[in-house]
Scaffold this active site. Structure first.
Site, mmCIF file in Angstrom:
data_model
loop_
_atom_site.group_PDB
_atom_site.id
_atom_site.type_symbol
_atom_site.label_atom_id
_atom_site.label_comp_id
_atom_site.label_asym_id
_atom_site.label_seq_id
_atom_site.Cartn_x
_atom_site.Cartn_y
_atom_site.Cartn_z
ATOM 1 C CG PHE A 1 -15.071 19.453 -51.231
ATOM 2 C CD1 PHE A 1 -14.340 19.499 -50.055
ATOM 3 C CD2 PHE A 1 -15.869 20.539 -51.557
ATOM 4 C CE1 PHE A 1 -14.408 20.603 -49.215
ATOM 5 C CE2 PHE A 1 -15.941 21.650 -50.722
ATOM 6 C CZ PHE A 1 -15.207 21.680 -49.545
ATOM 7 C CE1 TYR B 1 -22.171 22.493 -52.183
ATOM 8 C CE2 TYR B 1 -20.584 20.919 -53.090
ATOM 9 C CZ TYR B 1 -21.740 21.666 -53.222
ATOM 10 O OH TYR B 1 -22.476 21.589 -54.374
ATOM 11 N N GLY B 2 -22.211 20.090 -48.419
ATOM 12 C CA GLY B 2 -23.632 20.186 -48.100
ATOM 13 C C GLY B 2 -24.037 19.028 -47.209
ATOM 14 C CB SER B 3 -26.920 16.726 -47.272
ATOM 15 O OG SER B 3 -26.801 16.246 -48.595
ATOM 16 C CD GLU C 1 -25.254 15.053 -53.921
ATOM 17 O OE1 GLU C 1 -25.550 16.241 -54.171
ATOM 18 O OE2 GLU C 1 -25.460 14.532 -52.813
#
Length: 251
Positions: free
Chosen positions: A25, A27-29, A101
């Site tokens: 998933f 949701y950022g970069s 990450e």
């Protein structure tokens, strides 16, 4: 890779074979710069979380001396976060994401249920930061966070670019979704840039490695209209605005 954003098509349906894939998933970069190969990309949301710029970043969007602010997920019973689920298509993706990450960003992994815009649901892998990591910056006022974002840049570019591209992506693909934290930060950052006489366009980088997602028109697979290429929003729109925790997976 071209300095201009490449185009990738969003998919509506997920079949049984797709559900056997590992889904991640974004949701950022990862929403606009995934950096991995994937079989499918599907729009939707997860519940029980909200997106906050509470995680510090000393590599991609900041430095050790001046950490930037990037997004993480905070557990919130009534919350929801919209983004893209990617079906991973090659074995190098997870090691790449773990380095990007976890090793460099301070995130850990969890699993959650993803709900596509077409009503399908399946498990996705989340990269999420918690207060236990050394880069954690935590809650602060919108003005304080905005000021930090305006002041920071790292090896991947300016912290403002991260925020503006994420806000633009969310506005384009989820026009009915009001992410108050994200959009209030965007508004405050643009206000601060105006006060400093700084143009947003000067902070946005080249777009190298960025992906623009569009919905594929089955009646017009090329995505063009009247011989013209598909059109999509850019950050210039924004410039006009005043679970159980796991260690990073080695799959």
């Amino acid at each position: 890779m071209s300095a201009n954003p490449s185009i990738s098509y969003l998919h509506d349906e997920v079949d049984d074979s797709d559900k056997k894939c590992l889904w991640v998933f974004a949701y950022g970069s990862l929403c606009w710069k995934p950096g991995i190969k994937y079989k499918k990309s599907v729009k939707g949301h997860i519940s029980g979380y909200s997106r906050k710029f509470w995680q510090g970043n000393t590599t991609h969007r900041g430095t050790d001396e001046n950490p930037g602010r990037v997004a993480t997920l905070i557990e919130e019973s009534e919350g929801s976060v919209h983004g893209i689920a990617f079906a991973i298509s090659e074995e190098t993706a997870i090691p790449y994401l773990n380095k990007r990450e976890c090793e460099m960003g301070g995130y850990v992994t969890r699993f959650a249920k993803f709900h596509s815009d077409k009503g399908q649901s399946f498990q996705v892998l989340l990269y999420i930061a918690t207060s236990a990591n050394p880069h954690w910056m935590g809650d602060a006022s919108v003005s304080e966070i905005a000021g930090q974002i305006v002041d920071c840049k790292g090896q991947s570019g300016h912290n403002v670019e991260y925020l503006i591209r994420l806000a633009d992506f969310t506005r384009q693909h989820f026009p009915l979704y009001d992410d108050r934290h994200l959009f209030s930060l965007e508004k405050e950052v643009l206000k601060e840039l105006k006060a400093r006489n700084i143009y947003v366009s000067n902070l946005m980088g080249t777009g190298e490695g960025c992906v623009t997602f569009i919905k594929k028109d089955t009646a017009n697979p090329s995505g063009s209209r009247d011989g013209q290429p598909a059109r999509f929003e850019s950050f210039q729109h924004a410039a006009k605005i005043p679970g159980k925790t796991l260690r990073c997976l080695n799959l």
